[in-house]
Design a protein around this motif. Structure first.
Motif, PDB file in Angstrom:
ATOM      1  N   SER A 103     -47.171 -82.396  51.138  1.00 38.02           N
ATOM      2  CA  SER A 103     -46.146 -81.458  51.599  1.00 38.02           C
ATOM      3  C   SER A 103     -45.049 -81.235  50.568  1.00 38.02           C
ATOM      4  O   SER A 103     -44.087 -80.523  50.829  1.00 38.02           O
ATOM      5  CB  SER A 103     -45.504 -81.982  52.891  1.00 38.02           C
ATOM      6  N   PHE A 104     -45.209 -81.836  49.394  1.00 40.06           N
ATOM      7  CA  PHE A 104     -44.158 -81.736  48.383  1.00 40.06           C
ATOM      8  C   PHE A 104     -44.747 -81.179  47.097  1.00 40.06           C
ATOM      9  O   PHE A 104     -45.368 -81.890  46.320  1.00 40.06           O
ATOM     10  CB  PHE A 104     -43.537 -83.113  48.135  1.00 40.06           C
ATOM     11  N   ARG A 105     -44.571 -79.871  46.896  1.00 42.74           N
ATOM     12  CA  ARG A 105     -45.251 -79.206  45.791  1.00 42.74           C
ATOM     13  C   ARG A 105     -44.338 -79.057  44.579  1.00 42.74           C
ATOM     14  O   ARG A 105     -43.978 -77.968  44.172  1.00 42.74           O
ATOM     15  CB  ARG A 105     -45.746 -77.837  46.253  1.00 42.74           C
ATOM     16  N   HIS A 106     -43.926 -80.163  44.014  1.00 40.83           N
ATOM     17  CA  HIS A 106     -43.074 -80.147  42.842  1.00 40.83           C
ATOM     18  C   HIS A 106     -43.546 -81.223  41.872  1.00 40.83           C
ATOM     19  O   HIS A 106     -44.269 -82.149  42.231  1.00 40.83           O
ATOM     20  CB  HIS A 106     -41.606 -80.422  43.208  1.00 40.83           C
ATOM     21  N   ASN A 140     -35.864 -76.825  40.827  1.00 43.20           N
ATOM     22  CA  ASN A 140     -36.022 -75.703  41.758  1.00 43.20           C
ATOM     23  C   ASN A 140     -36.730 -74.543  41.076  1.00 43.20           C
ATOM     24  O   ASN A 140     -36.832 -74.478  39.847  1.00 43.20           O
ATOM     25  CB  ASN A 140     -34.639 -75.214  42.214  1.00 43.20           C
ATOM     26  N   ASN A 231     -42.749 -67.400  48.184  1.00 42.85           N
ATOM     27  CA  ASN A 231     -43.451 -68.437  47.447  1.00 42.85           C
ATOM     28  C   ASN A 231     -44.448 -69.127  48.371  1.00 42.85           C
ATOM     29  O   ASN A 231     -44.704 -68.667  49.481  1.00 42.85           O
ATOM     30  CB  ASN A 231     -42.442 -69.434  46.869  1.00 42.85           C
ATOM     31  N   ASP A 232     -44.998 -70.244  47.914  1.00 42.18           N
ATOM     32  CA  ASP A 232     -45.996 -70.946  48.720  1.00 42.18           C
ATOM     33  C   ASP A 232     -45.411 -71.517  50.004  1.00 42.18           C
ATOM     34  O   ASP A 232     -46.109 -71.693  51.001  1.00 42.18           O
ATOM     35  CB  ASP A 232     -46.629 -72.087  47.907  1.00 42.18           C
ATOM     36  N   SER A 233     -44.106 -71.818  50.005  1.00 44.65           N
ATOM     37  CA  SER A 233     -43.474 -72.383  51.188  1.00 44.65           C
ATOM     38  C   SER A 233     -43.023 -71.303  52.169  1.00 44.65           C
ATOM     39  O   SER A 233     -43.101 -71.490  53.382  1.00 44.65           O
ATOM     40  CB  SER A 233     -42.264 -73.239  50.782  1.00 44.65           C
ATOM     41  N   VAL A 234     -42.539 -70.188  51.642  1.00 42.64           N
ATOM     42  CA  VAL A 234     -42.107 -69.060  52.471  1.00 42.64           C
ATOM     43  C   VAL A 234     -42.936 -67.853  52.061  1.00 42.64           C
ATOM     44  O   VAL A 234     -42.686 -67.227  51.035  1.00 42.64           O
ATOM     45  CB  VAL A 234     -40.601 -68.761  52.294  1.00 42.64           C
ATOM     46  N   THR A 235     -43.928 -67.546  52.857  1.00 45.83           N
ATOM     47  CA  THR A 235     -44.871 -66.475  52.505  1.00 45.83           C
ATOM     48  C   THR A 235     -44.523 -65.148  53.159  1.00 45.83           C
ATOM     49  O   THR A 235     -45.049 -64.111  52.767  1.00 45.83           O
ATOM     50  CB  THR A 235     -46.300 -66.871  52.902  1.00 45.83           C
ATOM     51  N   GLN A 239     -40.094 -65.769  58.184  1.00 46.48           N
ATOM     52  CA  GLN A 239     -39.888 -67.218  58.193  1.00 46.48           C
ATOM     53  C   GLN A 239     -38.442 -67.598  57.888  1.00 46.48           C
ATOM     54  O   GLN A 239     -38.047 -68.751  58.077  1.00 46.48           O
ATOM     55  CB  GLN A 239     -40.825 -67.889  57.174  1.00 46.48           C
TER      56      GLN A 239
END
Length: 344
Positions: A103-106, A140, A231-235, A239
């Motif tokens: 769940s952490f894409r960094h 970020n 982005n991948d988190s907010v498509t 949202q």
């Protein structure tokens, strides 16, 4: 070196062309290796500008190019060998990817090592954030818009909504007070214009033009729409419902061109986000000043700021907008000159 020792940088490159040539400095020119001959010569026509010690010469450019070529060739050979099973490295040992938490894409990073990180703790643009419940850090997503040429992606005028003029006039032509008394003007400083005019006669392949929007008190508001880039988190923009802009935007940074020495961006200009006054704070960090002067401010995003929306249709669709989206959400930014003693 600290980041290398901590494992955050695995294979960095630092070029020092003078150190590379130093062992050959006392040799006669006739026996110098070809790559070190004419060491300080430039390849441009005789009268072309830029031939100063602040810029590197053609042989120095060539040396850097050859070293980069060897570096990337070695990396390509290693990758191909692994792909073909011709090496002894464990499978996946060359993979570089986000942190292992699903769940952490960094990418994980150590804490900032810069000497000025303490006084810039809130400048997440420069130093990122701590991983929740962890001592490590991550960077970020950063999105940039510029008026400088050449620009491949991220033209500033893509997000300008209103308050500008003279954008259809040749950038090298003079702009009179009548334009500045009406709107902000896309222009260049006198030194920049002089340099660009001197380069017009030479075909260097592109023009390095430091354009900017210039204004005075009568120019009024320069209004921009800063989109939240999906982005991948907010498509999808839906949202963002229930979230405040200052939860999604870590910071908004505005920079000025470097020719207006008499303009202090944090004192002579005012900013509003979503119609709410935003207090500018000079960025105190390496890499955000020129000739000793700080040119960038970080804008506070008030808690009361709400989302702005903008319809995107046809050719006006921004490159940040996905095909299925017709309306973008973001921040409205107004910039105006508060010092009435500034003039062009």
């Amino acid at each position: 070196q600290k980041y290398v020792d901590l494992g955050a940088m695995s294979d960095p490159l630092i070029f020092n062309v003078e150190a590379a040539r130093a062992p050959f400095n006392n040799l006669d020119d006739s026996i110098l290796p070809p790559g070190f001959q004419d060491w300080l010569e430039f390849s441009g026509p005789g009268a072309s500008p830029g031939k100063t010690r602040a810029n590197i010469s053609k042989p120095q450019h060539d040396l850097i190019g050859r070293m980069l070529s060897m570096y990337f060739l070695a990396a390509a050979e290693l990758a191909i060998a692994q792909d073909l099973g011709l090496d002894d490295l464990p499978k996946g040992s060359l993979d570089v990817g986000p942190a292992s938490k699903p769940s952490f894409r960094h990418y994980y990073l150590p804490p900032p090592q810069s000497d000025d990180s303490e006084k810039s703790k809130n400048m997440t643009l420069m130093y990122g954030n701590k991983v929740p419940g962890d001592q490590r850090w991550y960077m970020n997503e950063v999105h940039c818009r510029t008026s400088f040429d050449p620009t491949i992606y991220g033209e500033l005028d893509d997000i300008v909504v209103s308050g500008t003029d003279a954008e259809d006039i040749d950038i090298l032509r003079p702009r009179g007070p009548m334009l500045y008394n009406k709107n902000w003007v896309l222009d260049m400083g006198s030194v920049g214009k002089q340099l660009s005019n001197s380069l017009e006669q030479y075909d260097f392949g592109y023009q390095d033009r430091r354009k900017g929007y210039f204004g005075i008190r009568p120019s009024g508001n320069l209004t921009m729409f800063i989109p939240y880039e999906l982005n991948d988190s907010v498509t999808k923009y839906e949202q963002l419902e229930g979230k405040k802009p200052n939860e999604m935007f870590k910071s908004v940074v505005v920079c000025q061109v470097n020719e207006r020495a008499n303009c202090q961006i944090d004192k002579d200009m005012s900013f509003a986000l979503g119609g709410k006054h935003s207090q500018p704070q000079l960025l105190e960090a390496n890499g955000v000043s020129y000739l000793g002067k700080k040119h960038c401010v970080s804008l506070d995003i008030p808690d009361s700021v709400t989302w702005a929306t903008k319809q995107m249709e046809g050719t006006d669709k921004g490159s940040w907008l996905r095909p299925s989206e017709k309306e973008a959400s973001g921040l409205s930014l107004q910039i105006f000159v508060s010092n009435e003693l500034l003039f062009w």
